[in-house]
Each structure stands twice: as structure tokens, then as C-alpha cells.
Design an enzyme around this catalytic site. Structure first.
Site, short mmCIF file in Angstrom:
data_model
loop_
_atom_site.label_atom_id
_atom_site.label_comp_id
_atom_site.label_asym_id
_atom_site.label_seq_id
_atom_site.Cartn_x
_atom_site.Cartn_y
_atom_site.Cartn_z
CE1 TYR A 38 -25.11 22.40 24.72
CE2 TYR A 38 -23.06 21.46 25.57
CZ TYR A 38 -23.74 22.48 24.92
OH TYR A 38 -23.05 23.59 24.47
CB SER A 61 -19.50 21.96 23.05
OG SER A 61 -19.08 21.90 24.39
#
Length: 256
Positions: A155, A142
């Protein structure tokens, strides 16, 4: 990598980016898709859509938090459908909260699925790809694997770890003719993202755009695939003006 006529295994294929990647692979001439996810019903719906496109599909309902299930599923899949040329690790979850308010079960779930499950399936597939002297592994990280975000600490940590794992593996597996690629999309309009409070000024992109970027990167043999102008801007700002970016992120972060 030329994907035409090849076999690919995609995790997290029942929705979001994983589903979009599976559909894009089918449109671009993949021969056989093995789709992995926990949700059996949604997996069957995606499989039916791809079957209608004339592509062979096999579904594997697997919980990536259970290593024994992964071992059995991959062993059976490889024995029945080898050679498998492409692995796309897309399964993931995200929970949003200030770190001091995080709940341990949610932290454990993110680490277990995003990182440990991905590493487990990669190890099983990479061993077999090494024996066949061919393969490509794509790990979906990401933008938060480059630029950490407030309220997304766990995350972000898993996505940074995925990027480091990918870089190490790229060197280790090069001698076995296995390419290892990191895909780094910015915020994407998926079911998972809709449950998050968005940062100010961030414009989500579509899963289809992420999938198209991956296919383009595969043909170019890219080591890292950043997706979207926001990603390039954030990474550039991180390198040149890290303190400024930190202030921008703090100001734009949602109150959770």
C-alpha cells in the site's frame, strides 16, 4: 479552481473518501457528477442522495482492473457529457500484513487498482483535457505516500508511486492548462480502514474532513494537500528526525 457549474468525474465514489468528496462537490455547487465504482448498488444509493440535492448525476459501474472497460466507459462518458473539468482518482484498496506473509494476489490487486487503474483512467482523461485546454486532476495518495508504514508495504509503495506520478504529470501537463494535485490524508474512518489493525496513537479523521480539505485546496490551487495535524507532524519528523520516526513507527505498528 472554481467548481461551480463544472462537471467532475470521481472514482471510488460508492464509499469512504470518494463518496464524501462527491457529496462535498455537490454541496459546493458542482453542476454534474460522474460517479465511478464497482459496486453498482452502493453507487446508485450515493447517486440518489446527490440527485436529491439538485445535482445531475451519472453512474459508471467500472472495474478499474480491466483496462478495456475503462477505455469504453471514458470514451462514452466524454462523448456524452463533455467537457469534464475535474477528475478525482480516489479508488483504492489496502491489505495489511508483514511483507514476508503477503499473498501475491493481494499485492497484485493493490497495484492494479491503486496504481495501474488510476494511471489508465488518468491517461484517457488527460488526453481529452489537453484537447480542450482545461482541466484539473486530483490523485488521492496518502500520508503513507510520504512516510512508509510497517505491515503496509505494498500500500505504501503504491501511494509513494502515486505521489511521484503526480509530481511528474504536474510539469508535463502545465503547458496544456491542466493542474495536477496530490491529496494526502492520514488514516481516515472508512470501511477499508476498519478492516485494518490501527497503529498506536493514530486518531482517524472523518472522510468529510478530507473532502473539505480538498475543496479548500482546489480554490487555493495547491499542488499538494496534506490533511490533518498528524500528517504535518509526521512529515516534519521525517525531514528532521528520520531515525526517530522510524523507531516510533516500528514501536507503534500493530502485530498482524
Amino acid at each position: 479552481m472554481n467548481i461551480k457549474g463544472k462537471t467532475a468525474l470521481v472514482t471510488g465514489a460508492s464509499r469512504g473518501i470518494g463518496k464524501a468528496i462527491a457529496l462535498e462537490l455537490a454541496q459546493q455547487g458542482i453542476k454534474h457528477l460522474l460517479l465511478v465504482a464497482r459496486d453498482r448498488q452502493r453507487l446508485a444509493e450515493v447517486a440518489a442522495e446527490i440527485t436529491n440535492m439538485g445535482v445531475k448525476v451519472t453512474t459508471l459501474s467500472v472495474d478499474l482492473t480491466k483496462s478495456s472497460s475503462i477505455n469504453i466507459a471514458i470514451a462514452q462518458a466524454w462523448r456524452t457529457h463533455r467537457p469534464i473539468h475535474l477528475l478525482v482518482n480516489c479508488a483504492g484498496v489496502a491489505h495489511q500484513a508483514p511483507f514476508l506473509q503477503t499473498q501475491l494476489p493481494k499485492v497484485e490487486e493493490e497495484i492494479s487498482i491503486n496504481l495501474l487503474g488510476m494511471m489508465t483512467i488518468t491517461r484517457l482523461m488527460a488526453k481529452r483535457m489537453a484537447n480542450q485546454k482545461e482541466g484539473t486532476i486530483v490523485n488521492v495518495s496518502s500520508l503513507m505516500g510520504k512516510v512508509a508504514a510497517p505491515t503496509m508495504s505494498t500500500y505504501s509503495a503504491t501511494k509513494f508511486a502515486i505521489l511521484g506520478f503526480t509530481q511528474a504529470l504536474r510539469s508535463e501537463l502545465a503547458g496544456h492548462n491542466i493542474k495536477v494535485i496530490a491529496l494526502l490524508p492520514t488514516l481516515t474512518d472508512t470501511d477499508m480502514a476498519r478492516n485494518l489493525r490501527l497503529f498506536r496513537w493514530v486518531m482517524p479523521m472523518t472522510p468529510e474532513k478530507v473532502a473539505r480539505a480538498l475543496i479548500s485546496g482546489l480554490y487555493k490551487n495547491s499542488g499538494e494537500i496534506l490533511v490533518g495535524w498528524q500528517s504535518y507532524l509526521a512529515v516534519w519528523c521525517q525531514r528532521i528526525f528520520p531515525q526517530l520516526l522510524e523507531k516510533i513507527l516500528l514501536f507503534s505498528a500493530p502485530t498482524v
